[in-house]
Design a protein around this motif. Structure first.
Motif, PDB file in Angstrom:
ATOM      1  N   LEU A 177      -2.736   8.609   8.852  1.00 27.74           N
ATOM      2  CA  LEU A 177      -3.003   6.953   9.224  1.00 27.74           C
ATOM      3  C   LEU A 177      -4.318   6.925   9.773  1.00 27.74           C
ATOM      4  CD1 LEU A 177       0.682   6.207  10.325  1.00 27.74           C
ATOM      5  CD2 LEU A 177      -0.603   5.506   8.157  1.00 27.74           C
ATOM      6  N   VAL A 178      -4.894   7.816  10.676  1.00 27.34           N
ATOM      7  CA  VAL A 178      -5.942   7.681  11.309  1.00 27.34           C
ATOM      8  C   VAL A 178      -6.741   9.001  11.388  1.00 27.34           C
ATOM      9  CG1 VAL A 178      -6.915   7.281  13.910  1.00 27.34           C
ATOM     10  CG2 VAL A 178      -4.942   6.066  13.156  1.00 27.34           C
ATOM     11  N   THR A 179      -8.292   8.891  11.093  1.00 31.37           N
ATOM     12  CA  THR A 179      -8.892   9.915  11.152  1.00 31.37           C
ATOM     13  C   THR A 179      -9.946   9.570  12.255  1.00 31.37           C
ATOM     14  OG1 THR A 179     -10.540   8.811   9.634  1.00 31.37           O
ATOM     15  CG2 THR A 179      -8.794  10.438   8.844  1.00 31.37           C
ATOM     16  N   LEU A 180     -10.247  10.622  12.988  1.00 32.93           N
ATOM     17  CA  LEU A 180     -11.350  10.383  14.296  1.00 32.93           C
ATOM     18  C   LEU A 180     -11.878  11.429  14.711  1.00 32.93           C
ATOM     19  CD1 LEU A 180      -8.988  10.268  17.680  1.00 32.93           C
ATOM     20  CD2 LEU A 180      -8.149  11.172  15.251  1.00 32.93           C
ATOM     21  N   HIS A 181     -13.075  11.291  15.482  1.00 36.68           N
ATOM     22  CA  HIS A 181     -14.062  12.251  15.647  1.00 36.68           C
ATOM     23  C   HIS A 181     -14.931  11.842  16.754  1.00 36.68           C
ATOM     24  CE1 HIS A 181     -17.641  10.091  13.758  1.00 36.68           C
ATOM     25  NE2 HIS A 181     -16.731   9.917  12.828  1.00 36.68           N
ATOM     26  N   LEU A 222      -5.747   3.462   8.404  1.00 38.35           N
ATOM     27  CA  LEU A 222      -5.347   2.929   7.206  1.00 38.35           C
ATOM     28  C   LEU A 222      -4.775   1.490   7.479  1.00 38.35           C
ATOM     29  CD1 LEU A 222      -3.641   6.037   5.251  1.00 38.35           C
ATOM     30  CD2 LEU A 222      -6.144   5.005   5.241  1.00 38.35           C
ATOM     31  N   PRO A 223      -4.661   0.694   6.379  1.00 42.88           N
ATOM     32  CA  PRO A 223      -4.131  -0.559   6.785  1.00 42.88           C
ATOM     33  C   PRO A 223      -2.478  -0.742   7.061  1.00 42.88           C
ATOM     34  CG  PRO A 223      -5.375  -0.548   4.599  1.00 42.88           C
ATOM     35  CD  PRO A 223      -5.343   0.799   5.056  1.00 42.88           C
ATOM     36  N   GLU A 224      -2.012   0.406   6.867  1.00 45.97           N
ATOM     37  CA  GLU A 224      -0.297   0.236   7.252  1.00 45.97           C
ATOM     38  C   GLU A 224      -0.071   0.714   8.371  1.00 45.97           C
ATOM     39  OE1 GLU A 224      -1.010   3.784   3.996  1.00 45.97           O
ATOM     40  OE2 GLU A 224      -1.865   1.900   4.517  1.00 45.97           O
ATOM     41  N   LEU A 225      -1.396   1.344   9.124  1.00 48.21           N
ATOM     42  CA  LEU A 225      -0.843   1.528  10.754  1.00 48.21           C
ATOM     43  C   LEU A 225      -0.464   0.242  11.383  1.00 48.21           C
ATOM     44  CD1 LEU A 225      -1.200   3.791  13.051  1.00 48.21           C
ATOM     45  CD2 LEU A 225      -3.447   2.735  13.433  1.00 48.21           C
ATOM     46  N   PRO A 226       0.780   0.323  12.213  1.00 49.42           N
ATOM     47  CA  PRO A 226       1.234  -0.767  12.755  1.00 49.42           C
ATOM     48  C   PRO A 226       0.456  -0.842  14.295  1.00 49.42           C
ATOM     49  CG  PRO A 226       2.891   1.186  12.973  1.00 49.42           C
ATOM     50  CD  PRO A 226       1.626   1.372  12.046  1.00 49.42           C
ATOM     51  N   HIS A 227      -0.527  -1.533  14.426  1.00 54.32           N
ATOM     52  CA  HIS A 227      -1.325  -1.488  15.891  1.00 54.32           C
ATOM     53  C   HIS A 227      -0.408  -1.989  16.703  1.00 54.32           C
ATOM     54  CE1 HIS A 227      -5.283  -0.207  14.025  1.00 54.32           C
ATOM     55  NE2 HIS A 227      -4.705  -1.152  12.891  1.00 54.32           N
ATOM     56  N   SER A 228      -0.729  -1.360  18.078  1.00 49.59           N
ATOM     57  CA  SER A 228      -0.139  -1.923  19.311  1.00 49.59           C
ATOM     58  C   SER A 228      -1.210  -1.834  20.480  1.00 49.59           C
ATOM     59  CB  SER A 228       1.015  -1.067  19.633  1.00 49.59           C
ATOM     60  OG  SER A 228       1.568  -1.136  20.922  1.00 49.59           O
ATOM     61  N   ALA A 229      -1.063  -2.808  21.444  1.00 42.82           N
ATOM     62  CA  ALA A 229      -1.827  -2.741  22.569  1.00 42.82           C
ATOM     63  C   ALA A 229      -1.611  -1.502  23.442  1.00 42.82           C
ATOM     64  CB  ALA A 229      -1.398  -3.978  23.401  1.00 42.82           C
ATOM     65  N   TRP A 230      -0.503  -0.738  22.994  1.00 39.15           N
ATOM     66  CA  TRP A 230      -0.084   0.350  23.793  1.00 39.15           C
ATOM     67  C   TRP A 230      -0.592   1.739  23.214  1.00 39.15           C
ATOM     68  CZ3 TRP A 230       0.914  -0.691  28.667  1.00 39.15           C
ATOM     69  CH2 TRP A 230       1.457  -1.636  28.985  1.00 39.15           C
ATOM     70  N   ASP A 231      -1.466   1.497  22.021  1.00 37.59           N
ATOM     71  CA  ASP A 231      -1.734   2.904  21.426  1.00 37.59           C
ATOM     72  C   ASP A 231      -3.107   3.478  22.334  1.00 37.59           C
ATOM     73  OD1 ASP A 231      -0.197   2.131  19.190  1.00 37.59           O
ATOM     74  OD2 ASP A 231      -1.826   1.468  18.053  1.00 37.59           O
ATOM     75  N   TRP A 232      -3.180   4.776  22.276  1.00 34.15           N
ATOM     76  CA  TRP A 232      -4.066   5.489  22.741  1.00 34.15           C
ATOM     77  C   TRP A 232      -4.634   6.531  22.188  1.00 34.15           C
ATOM     78  CZ3 TRP A 232      -2.195  10.070  24.532  1.00 34.15           C
ATOM     79  CH2 TRP A 232      -0.827  10.053  24.619  1.00 34.15           C
TER      80      TRP A 232
END
Length: 480
Positions: free
Chosen positions: A355-359, A377-387
């Motif tokens: 769902l997420v790629t990062l570097h 990806l668009p289907e990731l449910p974003h939240s203010a508590w994501d880190w």
């Protein structure tokens, strides 16, 4: 010949090796070594996922309150063994003496999602947690897997109570977002789109406490000594119940080709040798050996039966095969022997992209503000508590980070293809160690993306101090 449309080619299927352990540890501390129990010495047979279900973990009130604030000794024990081998703990749940731990290889972490756990008490009229179950449900490459670790009532005469309690556990083990009750018919939460090929896998294991009926102690021991286990199978209470109880019909179990796992003298491989003792008219009674410690499983389609019947067996998106089912006689810390089941899960991945790629952006030095780039990806449910967490490669679980940053609060740029977040490494010390980045989704209760490994260099200030110290230690013109 081209494969038919919709067929899963062998190249697209994924094989996962799952090693499941159940052990009534009788309040004992971890043993010095569990290499054989974890199959760590088997070359070329690396395990993808470990599932450890323990019963009778020390649950005295002092221990239990301590374990609420800190990890219990058994969790720490397995973490210390498995984290250097690139496994992280993806789930842990405890109810008094019941403990369920799940570890997975780094490569599978972004595809283990929707992790939820539950517990059900069945002791003391279903108010006390000395008996009952703990369970964890998750999506594994788009297929739902549930693990239920049970400790059911003891004693020969309580076979019906064991079955009643298990039915109650199945009814009570409900998870957020389900539309039907019970783990036997559970479904994915609304946040996931359900594929027409989704399957659910249920593993039921623990100290189930089923006994061997009718036969006397002498006959049972003679049968065991002569390896005539088949004589005892037909009187095993669980085998008998599977023939008449509808809710057990779909469960499978490997052959009981190992000695009954209960009841042993402590620190020995001898079955109960207690002598008769008289204390205020009480006579101690030797326990008959029994296969109390068991592992069963069941695979179920999420399709209606009419649709499921249209598929050919070789096209099933998920299959579970048992590679080994064994007890481990070398462990004697309790009156039970641990039992393990090694399974091969062959599945067609319904999700194959994180769902997420990062570097990391640029080269990093400790003690500085650095930048992380990520795309979702668009289907990731974003939240203010994501880190986003910065982890050493030997990290033990999602909260075992060296540094972290809240995604929304620390965002510094946002583009169509990627976003950037700043992260402070203040206080971080490193001598060229390897790290990785992980994106933790609060909604999905899991890490949904991991970066490749990279190095963080010591800060320039530290490097300059080291050079200065070397200059003092080795004056001009001197040599080592």
């Amino acid at each position: 010949m081209e494969p038919e449309a919709g067929a899963a080619s062998p190249a697209r299927r994924k094989r996962l090796r799952l090693h499941l352990i159940t052990w009534n540890v009788g309040t004992a501390s971890p043993p010095p070594d569990v290499t054989s129990l974890l199959q760590l010495s088997l070359q070329g047979l690396a395990v993808d996922i470990y599932v450890v279900g323990l019963q009778e973990v020390n649950s005295k009130i002092v221990n239990f309150l301590s374990d609420m604030a800190f990890d219990d000794p058994w969790s720490i024990f397995f973490e210390r063994i498995l984290s250097p081998l690139s496994y992280i703990k993806v789930s842990s749940i405890r109810m008094q003496g019941l403990l369920l731990l799940i570890f997975a290889k780094h490569a599978h972490i972004p595809f283990i999602r929707e992790i939820q756990s539950q517990f059900t008490r069945t002791g003391l009229y279903r108010y006390w947690g000395n008996k009952g179950a703990v369970s964890t449900r998750m999506s594994l490459y788009g297929h739902m897997v549930c693990f239920v670790n049970c400790h059911l009532p003891a004693h020969m005469e309580n076979a019906e109570q064991r079955l009643d309690d298990f039915e109650h556990i199945l009814e009570m083990q409900q998870f957020e977002g389900e539309t039907v009750p019970g783990v036997l018919d559970h479904d994915f939460p609304p946040v996931l789109s359900i594929s027409s090929q989704s399957r659910s896998i249920l593993f039921w294991f623990g100290d189930l406490n089923f006994r061997i009926e009718d036969y006397g102690l002498h006959f049972i021991r003679e049968s065991i000594n002569k390896n005539r286990f088949s004589l005892l199978w037909e009187k095993d209470q669980l085998n008998m119940a599977k023939k008449k109880e509808g809710f057990l019909q779909e469960f499978r179990e490997g052959p009981l080709q190992f000695k009954p796992t209960y009841k042993f003298d402590l620190y020995s491989n001898e079955y109960d040798t207690r002598v008769q003792k008289t204390l205020i008219w009480f006579h101690g009674k030797k326990r008959k050996p029994a296969w109390t410690d068991r592992i069963l499983w069941r695979v179920k389609s999420l399709l209606p039966r009419s649709s499921e019947a249209e598929e050919e067996p070789e096209e099933q998106p998920v299959s579970v095969s048992l590679n080994s089912y064994a007890s481990h006689m070398g462990y004697s810390i309790s009156d039970h022997k641990p039992v393990s089941g090694t399974f091969e899960l062959e599945l067609k991945p319904l999700v194959s992209i994180p769902l997420v790629t990062l570097h990391p952006v640029g080269s990093w030095s400790s003690g500085q503000d650095v930048t992380v780039s990520y795309s979702a990806l668009p289907e990731l449910p974003h939240s203010a508590w994501d880190w986003i967490g910065l982890y050493k490669v030997t990290f033990r679980h999602a909260n075992d980070y060296a540094a972290y940053a809240w995604v929304q609060d620390n965002e510094i740029s946002s583009g169509e293809d990627a976003k950037q977040v700043y992260l402070s490494t203040e206080g971080l010390t490193t001598d060229g160690e390897e790290f990785l980045l992980g994106y933790y989704s609060h909604t999905m209760q899991s890490i949904v993306g991991l970066s490749p490994h990279f190095q963080i260099q010591p800060s320039r200030m530290v490097a300059e101090k080291d050079l200065a110290w070397d200059g003092e230690a080795l004056p001009c013109g001197s040599s080592e």
